[in-house]
Design a protein around this motif. Structure first.
Motif, short mmCIF file in Angstrom:
data_model
loop_
_atom_site.label_atom_id
_atom_site.label_comp_id
_atom_site.label_asym_id
_atom_site.label_seq_id
_atom_site.Cartn_x
_atom_site.Cartn_y
_atom_site.Cartn_z
N SER A 251 28.00 8.58 -14.11
CA SER A 251 27.25 9.07 -15.27
C SER A 251 25.76 9.25 -14.97
O SER A 251 25.06 9.96 -15.69
CB SER A 251 27.41 8.10 -16.44
N GLY A 252 25.27 8.60 -13.89
CA GLY A 252 23.85 8.71 -13.55
C GLY A 252 22.93 7.93 -14.46
O GLY A 252 21.73 8.20 -14.51
N ASN A 253 23.46 6.93 -15.18
CA ASN A 253 22.65 6.10 -16.06
C ASN A 253 21.89 5.07 -15.21
O ASN A 253 22.43 4.05 -14.79
CB ASN A 253 23.54 5.38 -17.08
N LYS A 254 20.61 5.36 -14.95
CA LYS A 254 19.84 4.55 -13.99
C LYS A 254 19.65 3.11 -14.47
O LYS A 254 19.70 2.17 -13.67
CB LYS A 254 18.47 5.19 -13.75
N ARG A 255 19.40 2.94 -15.76
CA ARG A 255 19.12 1.58 -16.27
C ARG A 255 20.30 0.66 -16.01
O ARG A 255 20.15 -0.44 -15.46
CB ARG A 255 18.81 1.66 -17.76
N TRP A 256 21.50 1.10 -16.43
CA TRP A 256 22.67 0.24 -16.27
C TRP A 256 23.10 0.17 -14.80
O TRP A 256 23.62 -0.86 -14.36
CB TRP A 256 23.82 0.79 -17.12
N LEU A 257 22.86 1.23 -14.04
CA LEU A 257 23.18 1.21 -12.61
C LEU A 257 22.34 0.15 -11.90
O LEU A 257 22.86 -0.67 -11.14
CB LEU A 257 22.91 2.60 -12.01
N ALA A 258 21.02 0.15 -12.17
CA ALA A 258 20.14 -0.84 -11.54
C ALA A 258 20.50 -2.25 -11.96
O ALA A 258 20.47 -3.18 -11.15
CB ALA A 258 18.69 -0.52 -11.91
N LEU A 259 20.84 -2.43 -13.25
CA LEU A 259 21.20 -3.76 -13.73
C LEU A 259 22.41 -4.32 -12.98
O LEU A 259 22.43 -5.49 -12.58
CB LEU A 259 21.48 -3.71 -15.23
N ASN A 260 23.43 -3.48 -12.78
CA ASN A 260 24.62 -3.96 -12.09
C ASN A 260 24.37 -4.19 -10.60
O ASN A 260 24.91 -5.13 -10.02
CB ASN A 260 25.78 -2.98 -12.31
N TYR A 261 23.57 -3.34 -9.95
CA TYR A 261 23.16 -3.60 -8.56
C TYR A 261 22.49 -4.98 -8.48
O TYR A 261 22.78 -5.79 -7.58
CB TYR A 261 22.17 -2.53 -8.07
N HIS A 262 21.58 -5.21 -9.41
CA HIS A 262 20.82 -6.48 -9.42
C HIS A 262 21.76 -7.68 -9.62
O HIS A 262 21.68 -8.67 -8.89
CB HIS A 262 19.79 -6.43 -10.55
N ASN A 263 22.69 -7.57 -10.60
CA ASN A 263 23.60 -8.68 -10.87
C ASN A 263 24.56 -8.93 -9.70
O ASN A 263 24.88 -10.08 -9.38
CB ASN A 263 24.40 -8.39 -12.14
N ILE A 264 25.02 -7.84 -9.06
CA ILE A 264 25.90 -8.00 -7.89
C ILE A 264 25.14 -8.72 -6.77
O ILE A 264 25.66 -9.65 -6.13
CB ILE A 264 26.41 -6.62 -7.40
N GLY A 265 23.89 -8.31 -6.53
CA GLY A 265 23.09 -8.95 -5.48
C GLY A 265 22.89 -10.42 -5.76
O GLY A 265 23.04 -11.26 -4.86
#
Length: 769
Positions: A251-265
């Motif tokens: 979907s290209g939703n940057k906010r939620w994409l970054a949040l999940n990258y951060h939580n996975i890390g």
């Protein structure tokens, strides 16, 4: 961070027609109402008071539509939708300005109105209209629940989310059903009941996944990842984080994409810290660095300082684990800078704590980025400095949490008080019903006893059978009459109970309207700026308002407006009567002051009183020839220029309302009013009002008050409080902050009233120049 799923409310149906041709014969044109509702929503986006003014006017127009055309189904539906939209618009405006109680009140009123529409005989049989009304009711319930959740009242939040859930299920709406289930899960998550949270998230997924909708499942997957991680099941948490990641990549939703990258890390980082196997820990550590770095890159492109600080601090933790202390140092300092710019105390505290630990384990680091390298002794000193800073910000967080907890308690106390009043009313009604039932039972047993006695006499006195038979007929007739009278009494009691309830409901509704019309506390705070701008300490306001209606609504009111040239005009008025008649007069007075000062730009107090008297007489059709009751008001009005400057000028004009000025030097000035009211009085209509001018200094106080305070009976001998006693009390308040003055005046009044009742409406307004 858990996601809340909401269904955004758009302004309701705004077409200007009630039929295909845009206008039926002899019906009003609704185009003007449709244009106004759009205008109100535009003002709502800026938080402007015009949204409130237009919204109230729209509700008045729509009610008149329904009254004038009660049998026209199209107009009833149109008016109902516009009133719901107006109420939500005003709720949104108050919520945006942080006036939560007013926002909650208007959201509740929108829900009450929708429920009333659902019971309307012209709508109840229309399945399409009831379907749309229920969907809008779900939106109102969601907004009410979110406010309760934000203020820590999780039980009430769950209550309204469950109401929204029932509507979603009843209307077979998967999006609203899933939204309600997700929100319920989030509330349980906030209470650390992660097992229940997971259960509701999975139910939401089951409802939503068949629809093909993307963002909703993505948010829910992220919530599940966080909940499973909180329970210690990191593997399951990663599984759902990766599912969310896949959706937001597409979907290209940057906010939620970054949040999940951060939580996975961060999850990989936790696993690495917990792993005893060094090779497995190394794999998870490497993945943690990659995902957090990816999140940081996206967040920098979005320029989100709070999110950037989170990722930078996490990267600092990663490099500490990698024993690359210099990189950890750089990321910690970048995170500290981002958190400080965004004023995020919790992150500032955490990063100071991390820096303290870093300086205690690293062999050598610079004192600041680009600074000189420190020896072992200075490293210990820096570690101690950062440790103390972490403690300082930790204390600040505790104080902030205490403040928020106090606000939550005040919020919940106000709501519990309202619920207590409703329960007390219910208990009174139940007691009345029980008394009526007991009376009927007694009469029943009296009748049975009479029959037994009659039967006994019949057995003993056969020779008097005819007499007894006649007596039995009399008793039977009397019983029938008693039962008929009981039925009449019961019906009368029902009518009285309903009438009393209708009166109370009307008064409560009038109270909400009156409170909305009164000048808001936030506007007063902007008009009279705090004595210490930017100070976090409380009690820096320049004003206070002590406002106590005798009944639910009040005949006293206060009003304030700041002109474009900086002049501040405010007033306190006592209208004829109290309760609903007084409240109606106060609404007239408030409206006329807005018209005179805001619209006509009259700024001199004496001239304002002259215009106000003429307007009141014109509005109430008063005159010497009418012979009608002389309704009106007593009022004192002030004009203040130069607040915040060395030269402060105050001008006061008053009609029957005495005012006081306490000087910082210790003197008190009693400002006598003109002895004539705002309204008709024989022989005084051509006499102008007079104004008095004073030159004040910083710290002086101006008090406007109605006569409710000084006329209150109480004390040991149940006498009036008197003007003299109030003057003495005001003299003793010199140098005390305004909010503390209000508390002292309230306590003094409560002690004076004691066991007695409040006799009149009370309003006292104090302003420190």
């Amino acid at each position: 961070m858990t996601g809340i799923l909401t269904v955004n409310f758009m302004p309701a149906m705004t077409s200007g027609s009630v039929n295909e041709n845009g206008r039926e014969k002899n019906l009003p044109d609704t185009q003007n109402i449709s244009l106004k509702i759009r205008e109100a929503w535009r003002y709502e986006e800026t938080g402007h008071d015009s949204a409130l003014i237009i919204g109230k006017d729209l509700i008045r127009q729509c009610r008149k539509l329904v009254q004038d055309f009660p049998g026209n189904r199209n107009l009833v539906i149109f008016a109902g939708k516009q009133m719901v939209s107006s109420l939500r618009c005003m709720a949104q405006m108050f919520r945006g300005r942080g006036e939560i109680f007013q926002a909650l009140d208007f959201y509740c009123r929108s829900a009450d109105l929708i429920n009333a529409l659902l019971r309307h005989p012209l709508i109840i049989k229309d399945s399409s209209e009831t379907y749309l009304a229920k969907k809008n009711l779900s939106v109102s319930y969601n907004q009410i629940a979110i406010i309760y959740g934000e203020h820590g009242n999780y039980n009430r939040a769950l209550d309204y989310f469950f109401r929204s859930l029932r509507i979603g299920e009843a209307t077979n709406d998967p999006v609203k059903t899933a939204s309600a289930l997700t929100n319920i899960g989030s509330i349980y998550g906030k209470q650390d009941d992660h097992d229940k949270a997971i259960d509701y998230y999975l139910r939401a997924l089951k409802v939503l996944e068949p629809t093909g909708e993307q963002k909703g499942p993505g948010v829910i997957y992220g919530n599940l990842g966080l909940s499973y991680s909180k329970t210690g099941d990191h593997a399951k948490g990663l599984e759902y984080y990766y599912r969310a990641l896949e959706i937001f990549r597409k979907s290209g939703n940057k906010r939620w994409l970054a949040l999940n990258y951060h939580n996975i890390g961060n999850t990989h980082l936790l696993i690495a810290k917990e792993h005893t196997d060094e090779d497995s820990a190394r794999v998870h550590l490497s993945q943690a660095g990659s995902y957090i770095t990816e999140a940081l890159g996206i967040r920098k492109s979005m320029n989100d300082p709070e999110a950037i600080a989170s990722s930078q601090i996490s990267l600092g933790n990663y490099y500490v684990k990698e024993r690359d202390y210099r990189k950890a140092f750089d990321y910690y300092f970048e995170g500290l800078l981002a958190a400080s710019k965004s004023d995020i105390p919790e992150k500032i505290k955490n990063v100071y704590s991390d820096l303290s630990d870093l300086y205690s384990v690293a062999p050598s680091l610079p004192d600041t980025p680009g600074g000189k390298m420190l020896n072992a002794e200075m490293m210990r000193v820096r570690s101690l400095i950062f440790f103390k800073r972490a403690i300082f910000f930790g204390d600040s967080l505790v104080n902030e949490e205490k403040r928020k907890d106090a606000l939550r308690k005040e919020f919940n106390y106000t709501l519990e008080k309202r619920e207590f009043q409703l329960r007390a009313e219910h208990d009174r009604n139940m007691a009345i019903a029980e008394e009526r039932n007991q009376r009927q039972r007694l009469m029943f047993w009296f009748a049975i006893t009479g029959l037994i006695i009659a039967a006994g006499f019949a057995a003993l006195m056969v020779n008097r059978f005819l007499v007894i038979r006649g007596q039995k007929k009399v008793i039977a007739r009397q019983k029938s009459e008693v039962e008929e009278k009981n039925l009449i009494i019961e019906n009368k009691n029902k009518q009285i109970s309903q009438a009393l309830q209708d009166i109370r409901d009307s008064a409560e509704y009038a109270s909400r309207i009156q409170k909305a019309v009164l000048t808001g506390e936030e506007y007063l705070r902007k008009t009279f700026p705090p004595r210490v701008p930017g100070n976090a300490e409380k009690d820096t306001d320049r004003f206070f308002v002590l406002y106590r209606p005798r009944d639910i609504v009040s005949g006293d009111f206060y009003w304030c407006h700041r002109l474009k040239n900086g002049t501040i005009i405010w007033a306190v008025a006592d209208c004829t009567g109290h309760g609903i008649p007084g409240a109606l007069m106060s609404m007239i007075g408030n409206t006329l002051l807005n018209e005179i000062v805001v619209e006509k730009s009259v700024s001199l107090p004496a001239q304002i009183l002259w215009e106000l008297r003429n307007s009141v007489m014109q509005s109430l059709l008063q005159g010497a020839e009418t012979g009608e009751r002389r309704d009106g008001m007593d009022i004192a009005i002030c004009s203040l220029t130069g607040i915040g400057d060395p030269n402060i000028t105050l001008e006061i004009a008053a009609a029957n309302n005495t005012s006081w000025i306490t000087l910082f030097s210790g003197d008190i000035i009693e400002v006598e009013p003109d002895s004539m009211p705002i309204g008709f009085e024989e022989g005084k209509m051509d006499i102008p009002f007079t104004a008095k001018t004073f030159h004040l200094h910083h710290g002086d106080m101006v008090y406007l008050t109605t006569d409710g305070y000084i006329d209150q009976f109480g004390g040991p001998k149940n006498k009036k409080f008197t003007s003299k006693r109030l003057k003495t009390t005001l003299s003793s308040l010199r140098g005390i902050p305004p909010l503390k003055q209000k508390e002292i005046l309230e306590n003094t009044l409560d002690e004076w009233i004691g066991i007695h009742e409040q006799l009149d409406d009370i309003c006292v307004m104090g302003v420190m120049v």
